[in-house]
Write an enzyme that holds these catalytic residues in place. Structure first.
Site, PDB file in Angstrom:
ATOM      1  N   SER A 480       0.811  -1.215   0.000  1.00 41.40           N
ATOM      2  CA  SER A 480       0.000   0.000   0.000  1.00 41.40           C
ATOM      3  C   SER A 480       0.849   1.272   0.000  1.00 41.40           C
ATOM      4  O   SER A 480       1.479   1.608  -0.979  1.00 41.40           O
ATOM      5  CB  SER A 480      -0.951  -0.013   1.198  1.00 41.40           C
ATOM      6  OG  SER A 480      -2.010  -0.892   0.970  1.00 41.40           O
ATOM      7  N   ASP A 491      10.065   6.388  -9.786  1.00 37.96           N
ATOM      8  CA  ASP A 491       9.659   7.106 -10.996  1.00 37.96           C
ATOM      9  C   ASP A 491      10.384   8.436 -11.137  1.00 37.96           C
ATOM     10  O   ASP A 491      10.738   8.848 -12.251  1.00 37.96           O
ATOM     11  CB  ASP A 491       8.143   7.332 -10.995  1.00 37.96           C
ATOM     12  CG  ASP A 491       7.364   6.041 -11.238  1.00 37.96           C
ATOM     13  OD1 ASP A 491       7.972   5.074 -11.728  1.00 37.96           O
ATOM     14  OD2 ASP A 491       6.161   6.010 -10.934  1.00 37.96           O
ATOM     15  N   LYS A 506      -0.537  -4.341  -3.354  1.00 36.97           N
ATOM     16  CA  LYS A 506      -1.855  -3.821  -2.959  1.00 36.97           C
ATOM     17  C   LYS A 506      -1.989  -2.403  -3.488  1.00 36.97           C
ATOM     18  O   LYS A 506      -1.429  -1.464  -2.938  1.00 36.97           O
ATOM     19  CB  LYS A 506      -2.041  -3.826  -1.447  1.00 36.97           C
ATOM     20  CG  LYS A 506      -3.398  -3.277  -1.019  1.00 36.97           C
ATOM     21  CD  LYS A 506      -3.513  -3.151   0.479  1.00 36.97           C
ATOM     22  CE  LYS A 506      -4.858  -2.560   0.860  1.00 36.97           C
ATOM     23  NZ  LYS A 506      -4.997  -1.158   0.438  1.00 36.97           N
TER      24      LYS A 506
END
Length: 725
Positions: A480, A491, A506
């Protein structure tokens, strides 16, 4: 994954889109009950409300029809009889009349299935208890060449009483065989030492069987006295919700309060830990300064026999687990709880205690300074993304991590490692704020609702608290919020992600909704219970979802869980992976090349005897789990010896031969100074860091970044690159 902490929203922190969505859902939910009168019973109210919410609000609801009913029917029996040794096949057949009617129950009909199952279950449990007592009353013989299947997935429900009894016999025999072998090992170790007693095989068998008898008696006590019709109904509702997706769950009121406490890091209780020992629940430790400590009447080792809410009738804890007992002892601040204790001297004493706030500060962020002789690295451990939503002055992980970063910068560390291993997630708002500590403003995560409308959660603060070399440690249980953090850092090319092949996977957002139609969404605590509902999905700023696939590590380190089926992708009810449009963002301009850092690290890992052995031994152990188990003593001990040797070898390779330097950040050693038990656990935490092979490689990766940065900045006092070690 019950033990994973799920995401919750803070109303004060919700983006406008989610607030609008919430209002719309609230209005819709308030209107759900119109057109028909309330169902007569509590079970009906709960199930019907859950069904309505799933259909109207869930991110991707399955159609509740006969096929859904059949799926629930099958799953429910394996949920309440996981080892398939209570029900007979004929029981399942006799209840087949409900197989296509469960959708009718969910959609408004009377709840008849669970009461019918409960009646059969209670009868079969009593029969199983009688069977077990009969089996355990006779000695086991461990020379016969037979085996037992322990994986429920490979078993069907027994065809008749004889097959059921044989299943119990083999399972109990296996349990006794484990203890028999352990007793033999203990005697071998004690040979020639003071207190050595030469026991016969008959003595071993009797002692092993007695140990199993105690365990089984406790289990049946719990099934008869604690495992109620309400518990079985709650499981039924959870089967319904979990079939929509693994993270949509039903919480009875007491379980919801316990969940909130775990998220906030604070609760109202007495300040004593419990532990189960020999079938009873005992006081494990007492926090200095807590209500239990102030009472001067509670000591470690006291047996907690009963718990009462003030002057109410006390609840006998026979058959309770420690978690169940904890839920009874905790409650509202200023209220009284009365413990009936059996003291160490055998006396019985009732101790009244007024509950007060207890802060679980051991679960909060902490830091240390680590190194392997090449540089000074700051290390931040974050076990969960906690947030106390109900207390404006309560702890929030983003604020705490910022404080740790400031302390580390004051110590002039060369780089920072964020340890998110085993971090199951938590506050969405806080993870956005936390990424913002390491980057300039920009998008952090994309969120999409069931209508397909994406929104972007951004860091709007242009300041950067820490701009140096950064590594993020993850494993299979990083989920999560951990995955959002790792994905954003990856990124933006802000740092390196190092750990297992991928994180948990998740990528869904949950919100707690109370089942009381009068208050709807704005009261997540209801007397009927709460549903934790999947409303949205997460997407990385590059467009890919973290759902199912997780985050792939830049540097892959072999570990013992790699072959275990513990990730989201291993759950057949998990929502699928997909992707949406990329959110524009500018990558970090660093004075080091992360691709070079990753290649250098992977070269070290591939050449490492320790990591290669971990990979080989883990693969071998995974193969051993997927088989039948021998009930022959000689074969059992031979197999156990091989497994034990492999596990021991793994443990050895998991620990560094040359310890890392682990130093306190100034003032950190005083954090737990008033609590001896906490201080001991803190010391044990540091001791484990010193021999952590995974931390060592993370340090090497950061050292490579520091080396490249120093070269780029023309620093003459550069490090030796880690690849030259």
């Amino acid at each position: 994954m019950q033990k994973l902490v799920e995401f919750m929203f803070s109303r004060k922190s919700l983006p406008v889109l989610v607030i609008v969505l919430s209002c719309a859902l609230f209005i819709g939910f308030r209107s759900l009950g119109t057109g028909r009168s309330d169902p007569p019973g509590k079970y009906e109210k709960i199930l019907h409300n859950v069904g309505d919410i799933l259909a109207q609000v869930h991110y991707s609801p399955k159609k509740v029809d006969d096929e859904f009913s059949k799926e629930i029917f099958t799953k429910y029996f394996t949920s309440i009889d996981g080892e398939k040794n209570v029900f007979l096949k004929s029981d399942i057949q006799s209840l087949k009349k409900f197989e296509t009617k469960l959708d009718d129950e969910i959609n408004g009909g009377p709840v008849e299935f669970v009461p019918a199952v409960s009646a059969v279950y209670k009868s079969r449990v009593l029969e199983a208890e009688t069977m077990s007592k009969d089996i355990l009353s006779k000695p086991f013989e461990f020379t016969t060449d037979e085996s037992v299947v322990l994986e429920p997935e490979k078993l069907d429900f027994p065809k008749n009483e004889a097959e059921k009894k044989d299943r119990w016999r083999k399972r109990l025999k296996y349990m006794a065989l484990e203890r028999y072998s352990e007793l033999m090992d203990t005697q071998e170790k004690m040979k020639g030492k003071e207190g050595y007693v030469n026991k016969s095989n008959t003595d071993f068998e009797k002692e092993a069987r007695d140990k199993v008898t105690k365990v089984v008696n406790r289990m049946f006590e719990r099934l008869k006295l604690k495992y109620s019709d309400d518990d079985r109904f709650n499981q039924y509702v959870n089967v319904v919700t979990n079939t929509m997706d693994p993270h949509t769950s039903f919480f009875p009121p007491v379980d919801k309060r316990y969940f909130d406490e775990q998220m906030s890091g604070r609760f109202f209780g007495i300040g004593a830990s419990l532990q189960e020992s020999d079938g009873v629940i005992k006081i494990g430790s007492v926090i200095t300064g807590s209500p239990a400590w102030k009472s001067n009447q509670i000591t470690v080792g006291d047996v907690v026999m009963k718990v009462a809410q003030g002057a109410e009738e006390p609840v006998d804890l026979t058959g309770f687990t420690t978690e169940d007992a904890v839920k009874l002892i905790r409650g509202k601040k200023g209220t009284e709880v009365r413990l009936t204790l059996r003291k160490n001297d055998g006396s019985i004493k009732v101790v009244p205690i007024i509950r007060d706030e207890i802060v679980q500060d051991e679960a909060f962020a902490r830091s240390a300074i680590v190194g392997n002789g090449k540089s000074k690295i700051g290390f931040i451990w974050l076990p969960e993304f906690y947030a106390d939503f109900d207390n404006p002055k309560g702890n929030r992980c983003a604020v705490d991590v910022a404080k740790e970063l400031i302390k580390l910068k004051e110590q002039k560390v060369d780089g920072v490692i964020m340890d998110l291993r085993n971090n199951g997630g938590g506050s969405l708002y806080d993870v956005v704020q936390m990424v913002g500590l390491f980057i300039e403003d920009g998008p952090i995560v994309q969120v999409r609702d069931r209508d397909g409308k994406p929104s972007v959660m951004r860091d709007r603060d242009k300041s950067v608290l820490y701009d140096g070399p950064l590594a993020v440690m993850v494993n299979e249980f990083s989920a999560s919020a951990s995955e959002i953090f790792a994905a954003a850092i990856q990124d933006y090319k802000r740092g390196i992600v190092i750990g297992s092949t991928s994180t948990y996977g998740k990528g869904t957002v949950q919100r707690n909704i109370g089942l009381d139609k009068e208050t709807g969404m704005y009261s997540s605590n209801s007397e009927l219970g709460t549903i934790k509902l999947t409303l949205q999905k997460f997407y990385r700023i590059n467009g890919g979802s973290t759902q199912l696939r997780g985050v792939n590590s830049d540097i892959v380190l072999p570990d013992v869980l790699e072959k275990s089926k513990v990730r989201e992708k291993d759950d057949p009810d998990a929502l699928p992976w997909d992707e949406i449009q990329r959110s524009p963002y500018t990558t970090w301009k660093a004075p080091y090349d992360l691709d070079v850092v990753a290649r250098n690290s992977q070269t070290r890992v591939n050449a490492s005897e320790a990591f290669n052995s971990i990979k080989k031994n883990t693969e071998w152990l995974a193969e051993q789990n997927d088989k039948t188990y021998s009930l022959n003593l000689e074969k059992f001990r031979s197999e156990k010896k091989k497994i034990s040797a492999t596990v021991k070898e793994l443990e050895g390779y998991n620990k560094l031969k040359t310890e890392l330097a682990v130093d306190d950040v100034p003032g950190e050693d005083q954090r737990f100074a008033t609590d001896t038990d906490k201080m001991e656990r803190y010391k044990a935490w540091k001791k484990n860091l010193r021999t952590d092979i995974y931390l060592d490689e993370a340090i090497n990766a950061v050292n490579d970044m520091v080396y490249q940065r120093n070269i780029a900045l023309g620093n003459r006092q550069v490090l030796t690159p880690a690849t030259q070690q």
